[in-house]
Design an enzyme around this catalytic site. Structure first.
Site, mmCIF file in Angstrom:
data_model
loop_
_atom_site.group_PDB
_atom_site.id
_atom_site.type_symbol
_atom_site.label_atom_id
_atom_site.label_comp_id
_atom_site.label_asym_id
_atom_site.label_seq_id
_atom_site.Cartn_x
_atom_site.Cartn_y
_atom_site.Cartn_z
ATOM 1 N N SER A 1 9.641 16.299 60.029
ATOM 2 C CA SER A 1 10.060 16.882 58.752
ATOM 3 C C SER A 1 9.410 18.220 58.419
ATOM 4 C CB SER A 1 9.788 15.892 57.615
ATOM 5 O OG SER A 1 10.722 14.841 57.639
ATOM 6 N N LYS B 1 11.819 20.844 57.420
ATOM 7 C CA LYS B 1 12.322 21.094 56.068
ATOM 8 C C LYS B 1 11.765 22.380 55.454
ATOM 9 C CE LYS B 1 13.299 16.233 54.986
ATOM 10 N NZ LYS B 1 12.747 15.500 56.117
ATOM 11 N N SER C 1 9.914 14.669 51.200
ATOM 12 C CA SER C 1 10.533 14.666 52.528
ATOM 13 C C SER C 1 11.819 13.853 52.540
ATOM 14 C CB SER C 1 9.546 14.138 53.578
ATOM 15 O OG SER C 1 9.736 14.780 54.810
ATOM 16 N N LYS D 1 3.510 20.715 53.911
ATOM 17 C CA LYS D 1 4.621 19.864 54.345
ATOM 18 C C LYS D 1 4.111 18.874 55.366
ATOM 19 C CE LYS D 1 8.685 18.313 54.189
ATOM 20 N NZ LYS D 1 8.017 16.993 54.404
#
Length: 355
Positions: A130, A133, A187, A292
């Protein structure tokens, strides 16, 4: 059955297993089913311990059959050998480092000077889960699409690759900014996919824009095939990800949404609270301006951040961390090393991996 129905069956069966009250076919009698559930409950804990020691994973198999007008669904849990991450396959964890990090890859970089303070296998190209993203957010933000435009979750946004869970059920409608918020902070895979799907030209155009932006930034080790990170074909290196963090940090909305501790949205007729996947954003010892997290089995646990440490704006990248909390532990090890060191910091790390 459609994709949404199948996904609901998988999710329901998984929750039943966790509570140790299922895994019996619906065709059994209630007495036999209760007895089976009781036996499973008594055996679940030791079985899980044995599986952990043997590096096994729990696999949920949902079987659906129809006999005349009767529809039977059976949930079966079995243990299989855990799939190693790409980093484990490449032998990255065999490399020792001066901080005893549990991540196969690590990079600590001064944002202002590009000075590398710590490097471990930073050129290795791995799945990034992820962390994808962040690029999704950059492409959406640079497109200047209306943030207040409503976007509806559809069947196309349901994960049919890994059957990941989501609290954004099909039909949920949120503003584009809310989708971006949940994708960065929690997420949320369906939110990220919906952002790509509603891009001008559709999902294919969005993925092309992601790869085009990567080339523009000089991220030559990076390739994307979708906007969520669920595919192991989304790959990059620590050095490329540091470039991405630096670029994403230029956007105030990405900084704010990625470090938001929690956020509520209306799903159906109720308010649902989502929380940040990175607990460090609430830790007073940290001054994090962008972050993140990411995880799929092929990538291990991943984390990127920009944080102020020892008076410097630093970019931290951790890939292929072996345990659930080890990426956070590695970040803390780096923080302590930086804040407790009084001398000039040498470049620490390991030799190049053989991959």
């Amino acid at each position: 059955m459609n994709v949404s129905t199948i996904h609901k069956l998988v999710t329901t069966a998984f929750l039943i297993f966790i509570s140790a009250a299922a895994a019996a076919a619906s065709s059994t009698t209630s007495t036999d089913g209760a007895a089976a559930a009781k036996r499973l409950a008594s055996k679940a804990k030791p079985t899980a311990k044995v599986a952990a020691k043997a590096r096994l994973r729990q696999v949920l198999v949902v079987r659906s059959s129809r006999h005349g007008s009767a529809h039977h669904v059976a949930a079966v849990v079995r243990f299989e050998p855990a799939h190693p991450s790409f980093g484990e396959i490449y032998g990255l964890h065999s490399a020792s480092d001066s901080l005893d990090l549990k991540s196969g890859v690590a990079l600590v970089l001064d944002r202002e000077t590009d000075e590398v303070l710590f490097s471990k296998n930073s050129q290795a190209v791995l799945p990034i889960a992820s962390l994808t993203k962040l690029m999704t957010a950059v492409v959406v933000t640079e497109a200047n699409l209306p943030l207040d435009e409503p976007i509806t979750i559809t069947e196309d946004d349901v994960d049919t690759e890994k059957f990941s869970r989501s609290r954004l059920r099909v039909g949920t409608q949120l503003r584009r900014e809310e989708m971006l918020h949940l994708a960065l902070m929690s997420s949320e895979n369906r939110a990220a996919h919906a952002l790509g799907r509603t891009y001008p030209g559709g999902l294919a155009a969005f993925v092309a824009a992601m790869n085009r932006k990567a080339r523009e930034l000089g991220m030559n080790d990076t390739h994307y095939v979708e906007p969520t990170g669920l595919s192991s074909q989304n790959q990059s290196s620590a050095r490329d990800l540091a470039m991405l963090v630096k670029t994403a940090h230029e956007f105030q909305i990405i900084r704010e949404l990625s470090t938001s501790p929690q956020y509520q949205v209306e799903v159906g007729n109720r308010q649902v609270e989502f929380r940040n996947t990175n607990g460090l954003v609430k830790n007073p010892s940290w001054d994090i301006s962008l972050q993140k997290t990411g995880y799929i089995s092929e990538a291990g646990r991943c984390l990127v951040m920009q944080a102020k440490l020892a008076g410097r704006q630093l970019i931290l990248v951790f890939l292929d961390s072996a345990g659930k909390y080890s990426r956070i532990g590695d970040a803390e090890r780096v923080r302590r090393w930086l804040t407790e060191s009084t001398a000039a910091l040498p470049v620490l790390g390991t030799s190049k991996p053989k991959i």
